[in-house]
Design a protein around this motif. Structure first.
Motif, PDB file in Angstrom:
ATOM      1  N   PRO A 252       0.836  -1.297   0.004  1.00  0.00           N
ATOM      2  CA  PRO A 252      -0.044  -0.078  -0.046  1.00  0.00           C
ATOM      3  C   PRO A 252       0.688   1.216   0.046  1.00  0.00           C
ATOM      4  N   ARG A 253       1.858   1.170   0.876  1.00  0.00           N
ATOM      5  CA  ARG A 253       2.683   2.354   0.769  1.00  0.00           C
ATOM      6  C   ARG A 253       3.343   2.767  -0.366  1.00  0.00           C
ATOM      7  N   ALA A 254       3.969   1.630  -1.231  1.00  0.00           N
ATOM      8  CA  ALA A 254       4.365   1.667  -2.412  1.00  0.00           C
ATOM      9  C   ALA A 254       3.495   2.319  -3.428  1.00  0.00           C
ATOM     10  N   THR A 255       2.192   1.835  -3.499  1.00  0.00           N
ATOM     11  CA  THR A 255       1.098   2.349  -4.314  1.00  0.00           C
ATOM     12  C   THR A 255       0.973   3.766  -4.274  1.00  0.00           C
ATOM     13  N   TYR A 256       0.900   4.166  -3.051  1.00  0.00           N
ATOM     14  CA  TYR A 256       0.444   5.513  -2.933  1.00  0.00           C
ATOM     15  C   TYR A 256       1.676   6.555  -3.135  1.00  0.00           C
ATOM     16  N   VAL A 257       2.811   6.290  -2.758  1.00  0.00           N
ATOM     17  CA  VAL A 257       4.144   6.947  -2.995  1.00  0.00           C
ATOM     18  C   VAL A 257       4.335   7.097  -4.472  1.00  0.00           C
ATOM     19  N   SER A 258       4.085   5.919  -5.276  1.00  0.00           N
ATOM     20  CA  SER A 258       4.563   5.804  -6.448  1.00  0.00           C
ATOM     21  C   SER A 258       3.425   6.933  -7.410  1.00  0.00           C
ATOM     22  N   LEU A 259       2.139   6.720  -6.979  1.00  0.00           N
ATOM     23  CA  LEU A 259       1.175   7.621  -7.650  1.00  0.00           C
ATOM     24  C   LEU A 259       1.423   9.197  -7.399  1.00  0.00           C
ATOM     25  N   LEU A 260       1.743   9.334  -6.151  1.00  0.00           N
ATOM     26  CA  LEU A 260       1.947  10.952  -5.875  1.00  0.00           C
ATOM     27  C   LEU A 260       3.082  11.404  -6.525  1.00  0.00           C
ATOM     28  N   LEU A 261       4.139  10.416  -6.274  1.00  0.00           N
ATOM     29  CA  LEU A 261       5.374  11.126  -7.026  1.00  0.00           C
ATOM     30  C   LEU A 261       5.195  11.058  -8.451  1.00  0.00           C
ATOM     31  N   ILE A 262       4.449  10.404  -9.187  1.00  0.00           N
ATOM     32  CA  ILE A 262       4.270  10.425 -10.764  1.00  0.00           C
ATOM     33  C   ILE A 262       3.365  11.514 -11.029  1.00  0.00           C
ATOM     34  N   GLY A 263       2.245  11.689 -10.253  1.00  0.00           N
ATOM     35  CA  GLY A 263       1.478  12.791 -10.693  1.00  0.00           C
ATOM     36  C   GLY A 263       2.097  14.173 -10.177  1.00  0.00           C
ATOM     37  N   ILE A 264       2.664  14.368  -9.065  1.00  0.00           N
ATOM     38  CA  ILE A 264       3.333  15.623  -8.747  1.00  0.00           C
ATOM     39  C   ILE A 264       4.422  16.162  -9.882  1.00  0.00           C
ATOM     40  N   PHE A 265       5.084  15.111 -10.334  1.00  0.00           N
ATOM     41  CA  PHE A 265       6.356  15.380 -11.269  1.00  0.00           C
ATOM     42  C   PHE A 265       5.670  15.733 -12.615  1.00  0.00           C
ATOM     43  N   TYR A 266       4.656  15.064 -13.258  1.00  0.00           N
ATOM     44  CA  TYR A 266       3.857  15.304 -14.309  1.00  0.00           C
ATOM     45  C   TYR A 266       3.297  16.792 -14.460  1.00  0.00           C
ATOM     46  N   ALA A 267       2.640  17.051 -13.184  1.00  0.00           N
ATOM     47  CA  ALA A 267       1.726  18.285 -13.344  1.00  0.00           C
ATOM     48  C   ALA A 267       2.900  19.278 -13.124  1.00  0.00           C
ATOM     49  N   ILE A 268       3.891  19.305 -12.353  1.00  0.00           N
ATOM     50  CA  ILE A 268       4.498  20.381 -12.242  1.00  0.00           C
ATOM     51  C   ILE A 268       5.708  20.673 -13.320  1.00  0.00           C
ATOM     52  N   THR A 269       6.403  19.640 -14.011  1.00  0.00           N
ATOM     53  CA  THR A 269       7.017  19.820 -15.123  1.00  0.00           C
ATOM     54  C   THR A 269       6.226  20.246 -16.252  1.00  0.00           C
ATOM     55  N   SER A 270       5.141  19.752 -16.600  1.00  0.00           N
ATOM     56  CA  SER A 270       4.282  20.000 -17.834  1.00  0.00           C
ATOM     57  C   SER A 270       4.130  21.342 -17.623  1.00  0.00           C
ATOM     58  N   TRP A 271       3.654  21.936 -16.265  1.00  0.00           N
ATOM     59  CA  TRP A 271       3.446  23.307 -16.195  1.00  0.00           C
ATOM     60  C   TRP A 271       4.628  24.066 -16.404  1.00  0.00           C
ATOM     61  N   ALA A 272       5.877  23.654 -15.930  1.00  0.00           N
ATOM     62  CA  ALA A 272       7.127  24.530 -16.206  1.00  0.00           C
ATOM     63  C   ALA A 272       7.448  24.488 -17.646  1.00  0.00           C
ATOM     64  N   LEU A 273       7.034  23.377 -18.456  1.00  0.00           N
ATOM     65  CA  LEU A 273       7.449  23.623 -19.783  1.00  0.00           C
ATOM     66  C   LEU A 273       6.446  24.499 -20.412  1.00  0.00           C
ATOM     67  N   VAL A 274       5.348  24.677 -20.013  1.00  0.00           N
ATOM     68  CA  VAL A 274       4.401  25.485 -20.725  1.00  0.00           C
ATOM     69  C   VAL A 274       4.815  27.069 -20.495  1.00  0.00           C
ATOM     70  N   SER A 275       5.221  27.369 -19.222  1.00  0.00           N
ATOM     71  CA  SER A 275       5.738  28.634 -18.650  1.00  0.00           C
ATOM     72  C   SER A 275       7.098  28.878 -19.489  1.00  0.00           C
ATOM     73  N   GLY A 276       7.840  27.986 -19.705  1.00  0.00           N
ATOM     74  CA  GLY A 276       9.131  28.377 -20.360  1.00  0.00           C
ATOM     75  C   GLY A 276       8.802  28.927 -22.106  1.00  0.00           C
ATOM     76  N   TRP A 277       7.676  28.523 -22.398  1.00  0.00           N
ATOM     77  CA  TRP A 277       7.550  29.320 -23.840  1.00  0.00           C
ATOM     78  C   TRP A 277       6.235  30.226 -23.803  1.00  0.00           C
ATOM     79  N   GLY A 278       5.427  30.203 -22.727  1.00  0.00           N
ATOM     80  CA  GLY A 278       4.355  31.258 -22.664  1.00  0.00           C
ATOM     81  C   GLY A 278       3.299  30.338 -23.266  1.00  0.00           C
ATOM     82  N   ASP A 279       1.798  30.423 -22.883  1.00  0.00           N
ATOM     83  CA  ASP A 279       0.752  29.465 -23.027  1.00  0.00           C
ATOM     84  C   ASP A 279       0.624  29.174 -24.881  1.00  0.00           C
TER      85      ASP A 279
END
Length: 476
Positions: free
Chosen positions: A247-274
């Motif tokens: 259970p711990r590995a499941t939750y940690v994996s999901l949160l790590l993946i989700g946070i990484f994807y959301a922040i990085t995709s947002w940063a990439l958009v910011s890097g060029w402008g919408d």
């Protein structure tokens, strides 16, 4: 009062925990399992490949928000999934959960779907890895080399590591995953520190941006990006105190993946402008990540990302190879497949025979792609990835149903939220996601409706074959 009946002894034998001599052993902790699961999701591959597609074809600058939605859906799924984990005493992942609640034949049917899905992705990713290896050689001034040469080299290493103890694979994946996350984190920090191109994007929290374009396509690409997180339970026999570790590995994996994807995709958009980010992703999707890296961390940084993109794909292949091997091993434990496949290696304690079997199937697939002169990315990878996408969502849906059925009459001390409300909400989200995927499946596999139907036929056929085999084995 009706006369009491004893359970069928043959069926009980098939569903009981396997004997000690046919079980894997290990000492994997939460971190080790998380490394393998996150590596299977290939985060750098998603950032470099899926994110530009989501920006260009989905909901544009609002695409980063779809990762948050996908994470919520999968967390709701995981609430019931982890509640059922202590009641599933075998390392068969999804098929064990389905078998426990819906019966042996249904469980074997789902197992066959899982094997097709995981092997398809393992084989298909070689179609991305080969050209990525060629790009590295050409980057440093080397000659053009056929994609299958790099695929063959990676195949040999994967087969070797799959034959050995799982902890060796875990250490390799830990190094590769740490490197790829580190370089992207540096890129994110530089973009944010500089304030982006036109200020930091607000698309991730702006309803107008989130619901722009095609939110459905955006959510589809987001869901695809999580394939692999569900594999935590397959390592049950090799985990330390699995009732807590899984259970711990499941939750940690999901949160790590989700946070990484959301922040990085947002940063990439910011890097060029919408607007510019959408335009650049549309016109230059294949080089979107590299172009962003060159812009903010220089040519050296872009070159490092090119190399790590290759290693990310290798990590994905290795992770799915380990998962598929353990599915074969678990089915052999149930005598659905030859018993020899469930004999651990006497020294390494690995599912070595099952691993070699998976390697053989993958080798045939890659050789066939070469002989038929398939485009490694546009055809070989795309067709196989389409199969995996549908298959994995079907597995998640079947497991959600199994959780609801299992706790339907007896909550076993859990709250209504844990075993009924959250799983039902997760199931609704997954059914909606499957609808989106099926509606756009032909686009995912190169615009061929015929190929889309072939993929569905293969998965339905795999399930039917599994049910037939499970029904026959369960009556022995």
């Amino acid at each position: 009062m009706p006369e009491a009946t004893l359970p069928d002894e043959s069926l009980t034998a098939k569903t009981a925990a396997p004997p000690e001599g046919r079980r894997l052993h290990g000492n994997l902790g939460v971190a080790s399992i998380v490394f393998m699961v996150v590596a299977a999701a290939a985060p750098l591959g998603v950032i470099g490949g899926v994110v530009p597609l989501g920006l260009a074809n989905g909901n544009g600058a609002g695409f980063p928000a779809t990762f948050i939605v996908a994470t919520v859906i999968l967390l709701l799924f995981s609430v019931g999934f982890t509640a059922m984990t202590p009641h599933v005493e075998e390392a068969g992942a999804f098929f064990s959960y389905v078998r426990k609640a819906l019966g042996f034949p249904a469980g074997i049917g789902i197992a066959f779907v899982a094997i097709v899905s995981y092997v398809a992705l393992e084989a298909g990713v070689y179609g991305l890895l080969g050209p990525a290896g060629g790009a590295i050689v050409e980057l440093f001034g080397g000659p053009a080399i056929p994609w299958w040469a790099f695929a063959a080299a990676a195949f040999a290493v994967t087969t070797y590591l799959g034959y050995r103890n799982i902890e060796l694979s875990s250490r390799v994946l830990a190094v590769l995953l740490t490197a790829e996350i580190a370089i992207v984190a540096i890129l994110d920090l530089v973009i944010v520190a500089q304030g982006g191109d036109h200020g930091l994007s607000s698309g991730i929290v702006n309803p107008q941006a989130i619901f722009s374009g095609s939110l459905g396509i955006g959510l589809l690409f987001a869901i695809i990006s999580y394939v692999g997180f569900e594999a935590t339970a397959i390592f049950r026999d090799e985990a330390r105190t699995p009732e807590r570790t899984i259970p711990r590995a499941t939750y940690v994996s999901l949160l790590l993946i989700g946070i990484f994807y959301a922040i990085t995709s947002w940063a990439l958009v910011s890097g060029w402008g919408d607007e510019q980010a959408i335009a650049h992703a549309t016109d230059n999707g294949g080089t979107f990540l590299g172009d962003t890296a060159a812009r903010y961390i220089g040519t050296v940084g872009a070159d490092v990302i090119t190399v790590l993109y290759f290693t990310s794909l290798f990590a994905c292949i290795l992770a799915f190879h380990n998962v598929a091997s353990r599915y074969i091993f678990a089915l052999a434990q149930k005598d659905v497949l030859p018993a020899s496949l469930s004999a651990p290696h006497t020294k390494h304690g690995s599912p070595h025979q099952a691993s070699l079997w998976i390697s053989a199937v993958v080798a045939v697939s890659v050789v066939a792609a070469v002989l038929f002169d398939l485009d490694p990315a546009a055809q070989f990878y795309t067709w196989f990835a389409g199969t995996t996408t549908v298959g994995i969502v079907v597995l998640l849906i079947a497991t959600s149903v199994a959780v609801l059925v299992f706790f339907g009459k007896d909550r076993r001390g859990y709250s209504q939220w844990r075993v009924r409300i959250a799983p039902a909400l997760g199931l609704a989200g997954l059914l909606g996601s499957l609808g989106l995927i099926l509606a756009n499946l032909s686009d995912l596999v190169g615009g061929s409706s015929v190929l889309a139907w072939v993929i569905l036929g293969v998965l339905v056929g795999a399930f039917a074959a599994g049910v037939a085999v499970g029904s026959k084995v369960g009556t022995r």
